[in-house]
Design a protein around this motif. Structure first.
Motif, PDB file in Angstrom:
ATOM      1  N   VAL A   1       0.637  -1.217   0.149  1.00 41.10           N
ATOM      2  CA  VAL A   1      -0.128  -0.035   0.184  1.00 41.10           C
ATOM      3  C   VAL A   1       0.771   1.455  -0.018  1.00 41.10           C
ATOM      4  N   LEU A   2       2.074   1.324   0.737  1.00 44.53           N
ATOM      5  CA  LEU A   2       2.712   2.482   0.885  1.00 44.53           C
ATOM      6  C   LEU A   2       3.472   2.693  -0.317  1.00 44.53           C
ATOM      7  N   ARG A   3       3.796   1.658  -1.096  1.00 46.76           N
ATOM      8  CA  ARG A   3       4.445   1.949  -2.542  1.00 46.76           C
ATOM      9  C   ARG A   3       3.587   2.454  -3.627  1.00 46.76           C
ATOM     10  N   ARG A   4       2.171   1.871  -3.634  1.00 39.86           N
ATOM     11  CA  ARG A   4       1.434   2.385  -4.648  1.00 39.86           C
ATOM     12  C   ARG A   4       1.034   3.898  -4.058  1.00 39.86           C
ATOM     13  N   ALA A   5       0.962   4.136  -2.862  1.00 40.44           N
ATOM     14  CA  ALA A   5       0.802   5.561  -2.621  1.00 40.44           C
ATOM     15  C   ALA A   5       1.795   6.440  -2.686  1.00 40.44           C
ATOM     16  N   ALA A   6       2.740   6.250  -2.179  1.00 40.56           N
ATOM     17  CA  ALA A   6       3.941   7.208  -2.353  1.00 40.56           C
ATOM     18  C   ALA A   6       4.449   7.302  -3.734  1.00 40.56           C
ATOM     19  N   THR A   7       4.354   6.075  -4.550  1.00 42.87           N
ATOM     20  CA  THR A   7       4.663   6.533  -5.892  1.00 42.87           C
ATOM     21  C   THR A   7       3.657   7.343  -6.820  1.00 42.87           C
ATOM     22  N   SER A   8       2.757   7.473  -6.202  1.00 40.62           N
ATOM     23  CA  SER A   8       1.462   7.980  -7.125  1.00 40.62           C
ATOM     24  C   SER A   8       1.689   9.512  -7.566  1.00 40.62           C
ATOM     25  N   ALA A   9       1.220   9.957  -8.380  1.00 40.13           N
ATOM     26  CA  ALA A   9       1.182  11.267  -8.783  1.00 40.13           C
ATOM     27  C   ALA A   9       0.188  12.126  -7.922  1.00 40.13           C
ATOM     28  N   HIS A  10      -0.922  11.233  -7.270  1.00 36.45           N
ATOM     29  CA  HIS A  10      -2.000  12.140  -6.636  1.00 36.45           C
ATOM     30  C   HIS A  10      -1.371  12.616  -5.434  1.00 36.45           C
ATOM     31  N   PRO A  11      -1.426  14.028  -5.134  1.00 37.42           N
ATOM     32  CA  PRO A  11      -0.791  14.313  -4.063  1.00 37.42           C
ATOM     33  C   PRO A  11      -1.542  13.935  -2.855  1.00 37.42           C
TER      34      PRO A  11
ATOM     35  N   ALA B   1       2.952   9.815   3.748  1.00 38.16           N
ATOM     36  CA  ALA B   1       4.042  10.424   4.349  1.00 38.16           C
ATOM     37  C   ALA B   1       3.813  10.465   5.780  1.00 38.16           C
ATOM     38  N   GLN B   2       2.463   9.986   6.418  1.00 32.72           N
ATOM     39  CA  GLN B   2       2.234   9.995   7.635  1.00 32.72           C
ATOM     40  C   GLN B   2       2.717   8.592   8.394  1.00 32.72           C
TER      41      GLN B   2
ATOM     42  N   PRO C   1       9.986   2.715   3.874  1.00 39.26           N
ATOM     43  CA  PRO C   1      11.531   2.243   3.383  1.00 39.26           C
ATOM     44  C   PRO C   1      12.397   3.386   2.959  1.00 39.26           C
ATOM     45  N   PRO C   2      13.573   3.269   3.064  1.00 33.85           N
ATOM     46  CA  PRO C   2      14.448   4.461   2.572  1.00 33.85           C
ATOM     47  C   PRO C   2      14.194   5.061   1.100  1.00 33.85           C
ATOM     48  N   ASP C   3      13.939   4.060   0.270  1.00 31.27           N
ATOM     49  CA  ASP C   3      13.636   4.430  -1.103  1.00 31.27           C
ATOM     50  C   ASP C   3      12.477   5.306  -1.208  1.00 31.27           C
ATOM     51  N   LEU C   4      11.342   5.019  -0.506  1.00 34.36           N
ATOM     52  CA  LEU C   4      10.152   5.766  -0.686  1.00 34.36           C
ATOM     53  C   LEU C   4      10.219   7.094   0.377  1.00 34.36           C
ATOM     54  N   LEU C   5      11.084   7.201   1.205  1.00 40.32           N
ATOM     55  CA  LEU C   5      11.218   8.302   2.075  1.00 40.32           C
ATOM     56  C   LEU C   5      11.891   9.080   1.346  1.00 40.32           C
ATOM     57  N   ASP C   6      12.978   8.879   0.405  1.00 41.85           N
ATOM     58  CA  ASP C   6      13.661   9.727  -0.124  1.00 41.85           C
ATOM     59  C   ASP C   6      12.904  10.100  -1.625  1.00 41.85           C
ATOM     60  N   LEU C   7      12.068   9.477  -1.949  1.00 40.71           N
ATOM     61  CA  LEU C   7      11.117   9.873  -3.002  1.00 40.71           C
ATOM     62  C   LEU C   7      10.245  11.041  -2.532  1.00 40.71           C
ATOM     63  N   LEU C   8       9.672  10.744  -1.314  1.00 41.53           N
ATOM     64  CA  LEU C   8       8.401  11.791  -0.965  1.00 41.53           C
ATOM     65  C   LEU C   8       9.472  12.981  -0.442  1.00 41.53           C
ATOM     66  N   ALA C   9      10.679  12.937  -0.088  1.00 46.61           N
ATOM     67  CA  ALA C   9      11.484  13.927   0.332  1.00 46.61           C
ATOM     68  C   ALA C   9      11.691  14.646  -1.002  1.00 46.61           C
ATOM     69  N   ARG C  10      11.782  14.472  -2.083  1.00 51.21           N
ATOM     70  CA  ARG C  10      11.952  15.220  -3.247  1.00 51.21           C
ATOM     71  C   ARG C  10      10.736  15.767  -4.035  1.00 51.21           C
ATOM     72  N   THR C  11       9.443  15.262  -3.290  1.00 55.11           N
ATOM     73  CA  THR C  11       8.178  15.840  -4.199  1.00 55.11           C
ATOM     74  C   THR C  11       8.039  17.319  -4.159  1.00 55.11           C
TER      75      THR C  11
END
Length: 463
Positions: free
Chosen positions: A294-304, A311-312, A317-327
């Motif tokens: 679920v986290l991967r689907r939501a964090a990689t979505s373009a839907h804000p 983000a809550q 995991p580190p890769d999704l944290l890094d991805l969200l940190a760059r949004t």
């Protein structure tokens, strides 16, 4: 000499170096107005002698402060269950009104909750049933309680109830209990959903969650009844979802865009808008904040709103944290700063720079990744006082710099310096007499015991 400012006593009450004899003296004080300083009753790891003083305190306000302390052990707070004041018992029943969102409040023991639920005063019983801190085992036990309000509370935890309790609640003699039970059962029974749709009080929630007959869904579409709720329904036929995806109502289209079964291409083809500051609390993502898929689907979505809900999660995991940190989404930054223990320092600094004030100060003081080293060299002479305050956090900051910052033009910077143990003792003593610095100086762990004693004496705290 001018007397210490009154707020110095509040500082001493939260001073981590306050000796136990002075703490006991402060706790025993009846005080004026609302009683002794509130921080004294909300300290962590209070010794048993201090707890005993609080439990016997003549001021109900003092006992209330302990009852709602998120730092006190539940077993300690539970000893107020027989308090003579209904207000104290109600405060105990509800529990802490605020706590660090990165932590959870441990519930009171089930037997204590049971006694509070049987309290003779209605406000105590109501406070318990409103509490967000009840343990799941106690909530399940409410299904057979004689109070209909308790059984309604149990029905709200429908998925965790045994089959026998569910059946009993569906046939409960109280109509509100039956309705609460039906709102749980409708998620698996279209017949129950159809019955709920006849009642305006339950129709919207039934449309949002219940299994739907197609005819009921089409009837709501034709009458444009609760369409935004209908758009969330997991059992809605695909062709009706597609009709709602082009509905003229913007809220309806947004609700469709958040459906979990949509792939990313279809989701982002829907015309919707999201406010720049909307937090995002998408239920299926919130339910899966510990689910990697679920986290991967939501964090990689373009839907804000999906990203903001992801983000809550403290489990990114580190890769999704890094991805969200760059949004480049301010809300995502804020939520990562609140919830994730490994939020990158650059995100924390962005939040600090943008928001300032109390929130940024709290984050700087409590987040494990907030930077410390090098802040004095970078910010001691910054034109913005909000940044000069950061220099105090640097372990390399000298006593001379701390003293200089205690005279800063910005009051928050002065207060941060006044609470720092590196502040020279002469200036620390002086700060006790300055109105806007006295509380911070009183909380300074380097404050000598004789000065703490003097603050208590000047405030009229009896020995």
């Amino acid at each position: 000499m001018v007397a210490f400012h009154a707020s110095a006593l509040d500082g001493v009450a939260r001073n981590p170096a306050l000796p136990t004899p002075l703490l006991l003296r402060l706790l025993a004080c009846e005080g004026g107005g609302d009683g002794p300083p509130r921080p004294a009753f909300r300290r962590a790891r209070l010794p048993e002698a201090a707890v005993a003083v609080i439990l016997a305190h003549p001021n109900p306000g003092a006992r209330i402060e302990f009852a709602i302390s998120a730092r006190a052990e539940p077993s300690q707070r539970a000893r107020l269950v027989d308090d003579p004041s209904p207000k104290v018992r109600a405060a105990l029943a509800y529990g802490p009104e605020w706590h660090d969102p990165r932590t959870t409040v441990a519930p009171l023991p089930d037997d204590v909750c049971a006694r509070l639920l049987d309290d003779s005063v209605p406000s105590v019983r109501a406070a318990l049933l409103d509490s967000p801190h009840l343990g799941p085992s106690f909530v399940a036990s409410l299904a057979t309680h004689r109070d209909p309000a308790a059984r309604r509370k149990a029905a709200r935890g429908w998925e965790k109830l045994p089959t026998g309790e569910r059946s009993a609640l569906l046939a409960d003699p109280d109509p509100e209990v039956r309705q609460a039970a039906a709102l749980g059962e409708c998620r698996r029974d279209a017949r129950v959903t159809a019955e709920l749709l006849r009642d305006p009080k339950s129709a919207a929630e039934a449309l949002r969650h219940g299994i739907l007959h197609r005819a009921d869904a089409e009837r709501c579409l034709a009458g444009r009844t609760h369409l935004a709720a209908l758009a969330e329904n997991p059992s809605l036929p695909h062709d009706l979802v597609e009709r709602l995806a082009v509905d003229p109502d913007e809220d309806v289209r947004l609700a469709v865009s958040l459906r979990p079964e949509l792939d990313e291409k279809r989701r982002m083809s829907i015309h919707f808008t999201v406010d720049a500051l909307t937090r995002g609390d998408v239920q299926w993502v919130r339910d899966g904040l510990a689910d990697p898929g679920v986290l991967r689907r939501a964090a990689t979505s373009a839907h804000p709103l999906l990203r903001r809900t992801a983000a809550q999660s403290p489990h990114l995991p580190p890769d999704l944290l890094d991805l969200l940190a760059r949004t480049e989404d301010q809300v995502v930054d804020n939520l990562l700063g609140v919830y994730h223990p490994d939020t990158p320092q650059e995100v924390l600094m962005r939040v600090y720079a943008r928001l300032g004030g109390t929130f940024s100060a709290w984050m700087a003081e409590t987040h494990p990744r907030f930077p410390r080293e090098g802040l004095a060299a970078r910010y001691a002479d910054h034109p913005d006082g909000n940044y000069r305050r950061l220099a105090v956090r640097d372990p390399a900051a000298t006593p001379q710099l701390i003293e200089r910052l205690s005279h800063d033009l910005e009051v928050w910077t002065r207060q941060a310096a006044a609470e720092d143990p590196r502040l020279p003792l002469r200036r620390l003593r002086e700060a006790l007499h300055v109105p806007e610095l006295a509380s911070s100086a009183g909380a300074n762990p380097a404050l000598p015991e004789d000065k703490m004693t003097a603050v208590l004496e000047r405030a009229g705290v009896p020995a």
